[in-house]
Design a protein around this motif. Structure first.
Motif, PDB file in Angstrom:
ATOM      1  N   TYR A 232       0.824  -1.211   0.000  1.00 50.87           N
ATOM      2  CA  TYR A 232       0.000   0.000   0.000  1.00 50.87           C
ATOM      3  C   TYR A 232       0.856   1.258   0.000  1.00 50.87           C
ATOM      4  O   TYR A 232       0.391   2.325  -0.408  1.00 50.87           O
ATOM      5  N   GLY A 233       2.107   1.127   0.439  1.00 50.31           N
ATOM      6  CA  GLY A 233       3.030   2.237   0.262  1.00 50.31           C
ATOM      7  C   GLY A 233       3.307   2.489  -1.213  1.00 50.31           C
ATOM      8  O   GLY A 233       3.359   3.641  -1.668  1.00 50.31           O
ATOM      9  N   LEU A 234       3.475   1.397  -1.962  1.00 51.37           N
ATOM     10  CA  LEU A 234       3.667   1.531  -3.408  1.00 51.37           C
ATOM     11  C   LEU A 234       2.414   2.086  -4.069  1.00 51.37           C
ATOM     12  O   LEU A 234       2.489   2.936  -4.976  1.00 51.37           O
ATOM     13  N   LEU A 235       1.244   1.634  -3.615  1.00 54.30           N
ATOM     14  CA  LEU A 235      -0.006   2.161  -4.163  1.00 54.30           C
ATOM     15  C   LEU A 235      -0.142   3.643  -3.863  1.00 54.30           C
ATOM     16  O   LEU A 235      -0.554   4.434  -4.730  1.00 54.30           O
ATOM     17  N   ALA A 236       0.194   4.052  -2.634  1.00 54.21           N
ATOM     18  CA  ALA A 236       0.121   5.473  -2.270  1.00 54.21           C
ATOM     19  C   ALA A 236       1.071   6.299  -3.124  1.00 54.21           C
ATOM     20  O   ALA A 236       0.712   7.405  -3.572  1.00 54.21           O
ATOM     21  N   ALA A 237       2.266   5.779  -3.378  1.00 51.87           N
ATOM     22  CA  ALA A 237       3.223   6.509  -4.215  1.00 51.87           C
ATOM     23  C   ALA A 237       2.708   6.630  -5.641  1.00 51.87           C
ATOM     24  O   ALA A 237       2.811   7.702  -6.270  1.00 51.87           O
ATOM     25  N   ALA A 238       2.138   5.533  -6.178  1.00 53.05           N
ATOM     26  CA  ALA A 238       1.632   5.570  -7.554  1.00 53.05           C
ATOM     27  C   ALA A 238       0.447   6.527  -7.676  1.00 53.05           C
ATOM     28  O   ALA A 238       0.353   7.293  -8.649  1.00 53.05           O
ATOM     29  N   CYS A 239      -0.452   6.499  -6.699  1.00 54.19           N
ATOM     30  CA  CYS A 239      -1.598   7.415  -6.742  1.00 54.19           C
ATOM     31  C   CYS A 239      -1.145   8.866  -6.589  1.00 54.19           C
ATOM     32  O   CYS A 239      -1.708   9.772  -7.221  1.00 54.19           O
ATOM     33  N   SER A 240      -0.131   9.092  -5.755  1.00 55.38           N
ATOM     34  CA  SER A 240       0.383  10.450  -5.584  1.00 55.38           C
ATOM     35  C   SER A 240       0.994  10.960  -6.879  1.00 55.38           C
ATOM     36  O   SER A 240       0.800  12.129  -7.266  1.00 55.38           O
ATOM     37  N   LEU A 241       1.739  10.122  -7.583  1.00 55.41           N
ATOM     38  CA  LEU A 241       2.303  10.516  -8.875  1.00 55.41           C
ATOM     39  C   LEU A 241       1.195  10.771  -9.892  1.00 55.41           C
ATOM     40  O   LEU A 241       1.313  11.667 -10.738  1.00 55.41           O
TER      41      LEU A 241
END
Length: 536
Positions: A232-241
């Motif tokens: 979910y850290g990766l998901l948060a980073a992808a959504c932020s980008l």
């Protein structure tokens, strides 16, 4: 004996009646649509905020020019200054609806989206394990608490988007699926519809923090204990980008950070201030607030840290700013309903089937099994409402906006063969003038508080309250006309000022024209000055 080849056809035929019988969620959708919007003056209530006016005109500008504005379109006080039309996607949707069906299209669409959001929230609660009674009660409380923001404005997309995103995320937390990555393009779309995408990014951050805490509570050596936090850290980073996919890039984030951290905005804009617990909607929020805080210890004891963090963060945000009350309701209501149902199931497990408690338990179980079913009724209702042969609202509600005064003085406000006069009015009425007269009229201020900032905002407040220095502000902006609410102290002062002449006045508004050198009677109590002249 049934031939095997026709068995699929028989099964398919057997499903047809189920599609024709409305489910409980379909009934809820229809009930909310009727209760909140379709009965009484409900549709007009969606137009109680004038911001809808400039959103429509911004969308029309984008459709006409095929470009998103980067400078101001609507004011004379900051004409040509940089402006972030960061809800441009919603503006285009509203403009297209307005072109096709007028204000009727805008309010019906907004009502349908809000009703769909509430129904989706109900279905999400049931999916999480809430029984019928708990899910229905929590949905009604969440809906009631959110009605303060049930308006035809871009935040309707955040109501729908946050509910759907939290459901998709929870599905993945229970059973990992590649479908969770659809949240990345969804976030990109959301960014261009409403600034509420930041609420989703905050929720993701809280889930990552909660998963990390939960992993630290698991004994060392447990396989993949940090996997959820990494995922979910990766998901948060992808959504932020993905939020960078907007016409303004990273500058939008800089603008929003400056806007949300502004002390001046928090002090003067109503929706940024703490809620006032004096209305029915705030009472419903209060019930949800206490319920959420009551279940937080249960989540923490069970090491469900993410759920506890979500409730605590949004409870604090809602108490600090009324605009966050619907977000708290969306996040907390499913958690409270599911937890209440779990407690009820544990408590009622020992009841005999013939006891009142046992009968209630069994009824709730029976009804709850069918809550996830869908039928054709919801889409049929959508088609019927969209094609309903009624004219709908033709203008903004006259109880909130100076419709009569504007109709009477339209030739003065936006003359056909002369330069547009500078008009002083309230920010909400400025929104309405943009809707009625753009591009033939510009305003002093409107509902875009993020654009005008504290400098012009302070001048506006001086005029609003008739504070010392109001006369100097009038001179500095060289106003030609004034359309003021009748309860503004400034209106009473200007009516007695020989430089201003009353052209129209009713119980709602007073319309004045600057008449410094036109030989009018200078007596402030003159009947000629107070009553004005008939509009031509």
């Amino acid at each position: 004996m049934i031939v095997p080849a026709v068995q699929p056809a028989i099964r398919a035929f057997g499903t047809v009646p189920r599609l024709l019988v409305p489910s409980l969620s379909d009934c809820l959708f229809l009930a909310i649509l009727l209760w909140v919007f379709a009965l009484g003056s409900g549709w007009s209530v969606l137009l109680a905020d004038g911001d809808t006016g400039w959103h429509i005109r911004t969308g029309e500008y984008i459709l006409n020019t095929r470009s998103v504005p980067a400078t101001d379109l609507f004011s004379f006080s900051k004409a040509g200054q940089p402006w972030f039309a960061w809800e441009w996607g919603s503006d285009v949707v509203f403009a297209m609806l307005h072109r096709a069906w007028g204000l009727k299209g805008v309010v019906v669409f907004s009502g349908l989206v809000l009703s769909l959001s509430a129904t989706l929230l109900f279905r999400y609660m049931v999916w999480r394990g809430a029984n019928l009674l708990a899910a229905l009660l929590a949905t009604l409380l969440a809906t009631g608490a959110s009605t303060v923001h049930y308006l035809a404005r871009p935040h309707i997309f955040t109501f729908l988007g946050l509910t759907a995103a939290m459901w998709i995320l929870e599905c993945d937390r229970r059973r990992r699926s590649p479908g969770v990555w659809w949240l990345v393009p969804m976030t990109a779309l959301w960014t261009n519809l409403h600034g509420g995408f930041l609420a989703w990014i905050a929720c993701l951050g809280l889930v990552v923090a909660g998963c990390t805490c939960e992993a630290l509570l698991v004994p060392r050596g447990t396989p993949d204990r940090f996997f959820p936090a990494r995922r979910y850290g990766l998901l948060a980073a992808a959504c932020s980008l993905a939020t960078l996919a907007n016409p303004y890039g990273w500058q939008l984030h800089q603008h929003l950070a400056s806007y949300l951290s502004s002390d001046w905005i928090r002090q003067v804009v109503d929706e940024f201030q703490s809620p006032r617990f004096r209305s029915e909607s705030m009472l419903q929020f209060e019930i949800l607030l206490f319920a959420g805080l009551a279940v937080v210890p249960i989540f923490l004891v069970r090491r469900h840290v993410a759920e506890g963090l979500l409730i605590l963060f949004w409870a604090h945000s809602a108490l600090a700013s009324a605009r966050h009350v619907p977000l708290y309701a969306i996040v907390s209501a499913p958690l409270c309903a599911a937890q209440a149902s779990h407690l009820w199931s544990s408590w009622s497990a020992g009841f005999s089937r013939k006891s009142p408690g046992g009968l209630l338990r069994d009824c709730l179980l029976d009804f709850s099994r069918g809550l996830s079913r869908s039928s054709l009724w919801a889409p049929v209702v959508l088609v019927c409402v969209a094609g309903w042969p009624w004219q709908g609202p033709r203008d903004f509600p006259g109880i909130k906006f100076p419709v009569a005064a504007v109709q009477r003085m339209a030739a003065w406000i936006a003359p056909a063969h002369a330069a547009s006069p500078r008009i002083l009015t309230s920010d909400q009425w400025g929104d309405y003038l943009i809707y009625r007269f753009y591009p033939n009229q510009r305003v002093f201020v409107d509902g875009r508080s993020d654009f005008y900032g504290p400098a012009i905002g302070r001048d506006y407040l001086i005029l609003l309250t008739a504070a010392p220095g109001w006369d100097g502000v009038l001179k500095r902006y060289r106003f030609d006309l004034a359309l003021l609410p009748s309860d503004w102290p400034l209106g009473q002062l200007m009516m007695r000022d020989p430089r201003w002449h009353v052209r129209f006045m009713d119980s709602q508004a007073v319309f004045l024209e600057r008449q410094e050198n036109r030989g009018l009677n200078q007596n402030p109590d003159s009947t000629e000055r107070i009553q004005g002249e008939p509009a031509e």
